[in-house]
Design a protein around this motif. Structure first.
Motif, PDB file in Angstrom:
ATOM      1  N   SER B  25       0.787  -1.231   0.000  1.00  0.00           N
ATOM      2  CA  SER B  25       0.000   0.000   0.000  1.00  0.00           C
ATOM      3  C   SER B  25       0.822   1.284   0.000  1.00  0.00           C
ATOM      4  CB  SER B  25      -0.940  -0.003   1.211  1.00  0.00           C
ATOM      5  OG  SER B  25      -0.204  -0.177   2.383  1.00  0.00           O
ATOM      6  N   SER B  26       2.129   1.181   0.026  1.00  0.00           N
ATOM      7  CA  SER B  26       2.921   2.410   0.083  1.00  0.00           C
ATOM      8  C   SER B  26       4.071   2.389  -0.921  1.00  0.00           C
ATOM      9  CB  SER B  26       3.484   2.577   1.496  1.00  0.00           C
ATOM     10  OG  SER B  26       4.391   3.628   1.527  1.00  0.00           O
ATOM     11  N   TRP B  27       4.269   3.536  -1.551  1.00  0.00           N
ATOM     12  CA  TRP B  27       5.348   3.619  -2.533  1.00  0.00           C
ATOM     13  C   TRP B  27       6.718   3.586  -1.843  1.00  0.00           C
ATOM     14  CZ3 TRP B  27       9.111   7.404  -2.381  1.00  0.00           C
ATOM     15  CH2 TRP B  27       8.858   8.513  -1.575  1.00  0.00           C
ATOM     16  N   VAL B  28       6.760   3.958  -0.567  1.00  0.00           N
ATOM     17  CA  VAL B  28       8.042   4.141   0.129  1.00  0.00           C
ATOM     18  C   VAL B  28       8.881   2.860   0.096  1.00  0.00           C
ATOM     19  CG1 VAL B  28       9.111   4.658   2.353  1.00  0.00           C
ATOM     20  CG2 VAL B  28       7.085   5.925   1.633  1.00  0.00           C
ATOM     21  N   GLN B  58      11.400   5.865   8.126  1.00  0.00           N
ATOM     22  CA  GLN B  58      10.771   5.129   7.018  1.00  0.00           C
ATOM     23  C   GLN B  58      11.805   4.268   6.289  1.00  0.00           C
ATOM     24  OE1 GLN B  58       8.958   8.536   5.037  1.00  0.00           O
ATOM     25  NE2 GLN B  58       6.941   7.602   5.262  1.00  0.00           N
ATOM     26  N   ASN B 104      -4.140   1.693  -4.267  1.00  0.00           N
ATOM     27  CA  ASN B 104      -3.410   2.373  -3.192  1.00  0.00           C
ATOM     28  C   ASN B 104      -2.210   3.127  -3.740  1.00  0.00           C
ATOM     29  OD1 ASN B 104      -4.710   1.855  -0.715  1.00  0.00           O
ATOM     30  ND2 ASN B 104      -3.953  -0.233  -0.685  1.00  0.00           N
ATOM     31  N   PRO B 107      -2.564   6.543  -6.825  1.00  0.00           N
ATOM     32  CA  PRO B 107      -2.745   7.947  -6.414  1.00  0.00           C
ATOM     33  C   PRO B 107      -1.496   8.528  -5.737  1.00  0.00           C
ATOM     34  CG  PRO B 107      -4.544   6.579  -5.607  1.00  0.00           C
ATOM     35  CD  PRO B 107      -3.492   5.657  -6.116  1.00  0.00           C
ATOM     36  N   GLN B 108      -0.717   7.660  -5.080  1.00  0.00           N
ATOM     37  CA  GLN B 108       0.509   8.155  -4.441  1.00  0.00           C
ATOM     38  C   GLN B 108       1.524   8.591  -5.503  1.00  0.00           C
ATOM     39  OE1 GLN B 108       1.882   5.105  -1.699  1.00  0.00           O
ATOM     40  NE2 GLN B 108      -0.193   4.856  -0.896  1.00  0.00           N
ATOM     41  N   MET B 110       0.758   9.665  -8.484  1.00  0.00           N
ATOM     42  CA  MET B 110       0.240  10.906  -9.085  1.00  0.00           C
ATOM     43  C   MET B 110       0.774  12.135  -8.356  1.00  0.00           C
ATOM     44  SD  MET B 110      -2.385  10.334 -11.422  1.00  0.00           S
ATOM     45  CE  MET B 110      -3.640  11.534 -11.117  1.00  0.00           C
ATOM     46  N   THR B 111       0.884  12.026  -7.011  1.00  0.00           N
ATOM     47  CA  THR B 111       1.305  13.204  -6.236  1.00  0.00           C
ATOM     48  C   THR B 111       2.770  13.562  -6.487  1.00  0.00           C
ATOM     49  OG1 THR B 111       1.952  11.952  -4.272  1.00  0.00           O
ATOM     50  CG2 THR B 111      -0.340  12.646  -4.398  1.00  0.00           C
ATOM     51  N   LEU B 113       3.961  13.709  -9.564  1.00  0.00           N
ATOM     52  CA  LEU B 113       4.034  14.305 -10.905  1.00  0.00           C
ATOM     53  C   LEU B 113       4.277  15.808 -10.840  1.00  0.00           C
ATOM     54  CD1 LEU B 113       0.986  12.657 -12.740  1.00  0.00           C
ATOM     55  CD2 LEU B 113       3.396  12.188 -13.137  1.00  0.00           C
ATOM     56  N   GLU B 115       5.617  19.250 -13.817  1.00  0.00           N
ATOM     57  CA  GLU B 115       5.652  19.608 -15.244  1.00  0.00           C
ATOM     58  C   GLU B 115       6.748  18.857 -15.999  1.00  0.00           C
ATOM     59  OE1 GLU B 115       5.414  21.743 -12.779  1.00  0.00           O
ATOM     60  OE2 GLU B 115       3.875  23.249 -13.182  1.00  0.00           O
TER      61      GLU B 115
END
Lengths: 133, 175
Positions: B25-28, B58, B104, B107-108, B110-111, B113, B115
Motif C-alpha cells: 500500500s505504500s510507494w516508500v 521510514q 493504493n 494515487p501516491q 500521481m502526487t 508528478l 511539469e
C-alpha cells in the motif's frame, strides 16, 4: 471461473482444512457424500437448504452475515449527507491510515496543480503525521 | 494474499502481516526496494532517506520489512535484492487484491508528478483483447527501463503507473 465454481473451490478448501471428513460434512448438510463431491467438482448445483447447513457445519452462519449486512445498509441509509463536503468527510473517515494519508497527499497535490497555495501549517501537519506514504 | 518470499517463510515474525500490508500500500518501501539494485546504492538509512525524500525512520522500517519479507538480504555490509521474487501477478495474488494494491499506489504516484514528468491521458477506441494483445510492449518497456537503469552509475528511482479501463458498456444487440 464462474462464481459458483469459486464458491465450490473455497468450500472444498474449508472442508480440507477442517477436522472431519467430506462424508461428515455431507451428513451435516443432509446430502450424500457423492452428491457433495459432485457439487464441489462443479458438476451439479446444491439446494439452498443443504448449502446453508453445510456453511453452518463449517462455522459460517449465513443468517448472521445477512443480518449484519442489513444492519450496515440501514445505518448507512440513515446518514445525513447533503453536500459533496459531507460525502468527503464521511468517505475519508472510512479509510484506513494508508488511505487517509494517500488522499491527503492527493488533495495537497491537487491544490498545488490548481495553483492554489497550500498553507504552511497543512504541510507541517502532514509531514509530522505522514508515516506510511 | 501471498506475497511473502519463501526465503523467510520458515521464520515466522509477528510483523510479517504488517509488512505485507505496507508493501502493498505504500510507494516508500517499493522505492527502497528499487534503490537496492542501484549501482551506487548506499545502505545507510540516512542516505536512503535523503535520496528518496523520506524520513530516516521510514528508510529503516523499509529495509527491515524488505529483509523480513525475503526481498533483500544482507551481504558484505550492504543489501542485495533477491532475484525473481517480487513479481506480483495473478498467479499468486487474486485480481481483486491486485486492484487494491494498484488503487493504493497509483494515487501516491500521481502526487509525485510535476511539469517535468512524462504523462498522458487518452480516451480512445479499442477492446480489452486488443489491450492484452499489445500489453507485452508495455512489459518490455518497463523491463528495458529497469535493466538499463541498473547499469547507470547514478540512477534515479522512477514511479510508473499504467491504468487502462473500459469506460463504455456493451450495447451489442440493443436497439
Amino acid at each position: 471461473m464462474t462464481k459458483q465454481e469459486k464458491v465450490a473451490k473455497y468450500i472444498s478448501m474449508l472442508i480440507t482444512n477442517s477436522p472431519g471428513t467430506q462424508k461428515d460434512f455431507a451428513n451435516k448438510a443432509e446430502i450424500s457424500a457423492s452428491q457433495l463431491n459432485r457439487y464441489l467438482n462443479g458438476h451439479s448445483e446444491m439446494q439452498l437448504g443443504s448449502f446453508i447447513l453445510l456453511l453452518e457445519a463449517l462455522g459460517i452462519d449465513l443468517v448472521e452475515i445477512l443480518k449484519l449486512k442489513t444492519k450496515k445498509a440501514s445505518s448507512l441509509d440513515d446518514l445525513d449527507l447533503k453536500t459533496p463536503e459531507d460525502c468527503l468527510i464521511h468517505l475519508f473517515r472510512g479509510l484506513d491510515q494508508v488511505g487517509q494519508q494517500t488522499q491527503l497527499n492527493q488533495l495537497v497535490w491537487a491544490n498545488e496543480v490548481s495553483k492554489k497555495p497550500v498553507p504552511a501549517q497543512v504541510k507541517i501537519i502532514l509531514k509530522e503525521t505522514n508515516t506510511l506514504v | 494474499m501471498s506475497l511473502q518470499n519463501e526465503v523467510t517463510s520458515t521464520q515466522p515474525d509477528p510483523r510479517i502481516q504488517e509488512y505485507l500490508v505496507w508493501y502493498s500500500s505504500s510507494w516508500v518501501v517499493r522505492a527502497v526496494e528499487s534503490l537496492v539494485s542501484a549501482k551506487d546504492f548506499d545502505p545507510s538509512a540516512k542516505t536512503i532517506a535523503q535520496r528518496l525524500n523520506i524520513t530516516v525512520e521510514q528508510a529503516v522500517e523499509s529495509l527491515e520489512a524488505l529483509e523480513k519479507l525475503g526481498y533483500i538480504i544482507k551481504k558484505n555490509n550492504t543489501y542485495i535484492k533477491v532475484e525473481n521474487v517480487t513479481v506480483i501477478n495473478q498467479a499468486v495474488v487474486d485480481t481483486s487484491d491486485l486492484l487494491k494494491i494498484h488503487s493504493n499506489l497509483a494515487p501516491q504516484i500521481m502526487t509525485k508528478l510535476d511539469e517535468e514528468s512524462i504523462f498522458t491521458t487518452r480516451i480512445l477506441l479499442g477492446s480489452m483483447p486488443l489491450v492484452k494483445k499489445h500489453s507485452h510492449k508495455l512489459i518490455e518497456f518497463l523491463k528495458s527501463l529497469n535493466d538499463e537503469g541498473e547499469q547507470l552509475e547514478h540512477p534515479d528511482v522512477l514511479a510508473v503507473e499504467i491504468s487502462i479501463a473500459k469506460i463504455s458498456t456493451d450495447v451489442r444487440g440493443v436497439q
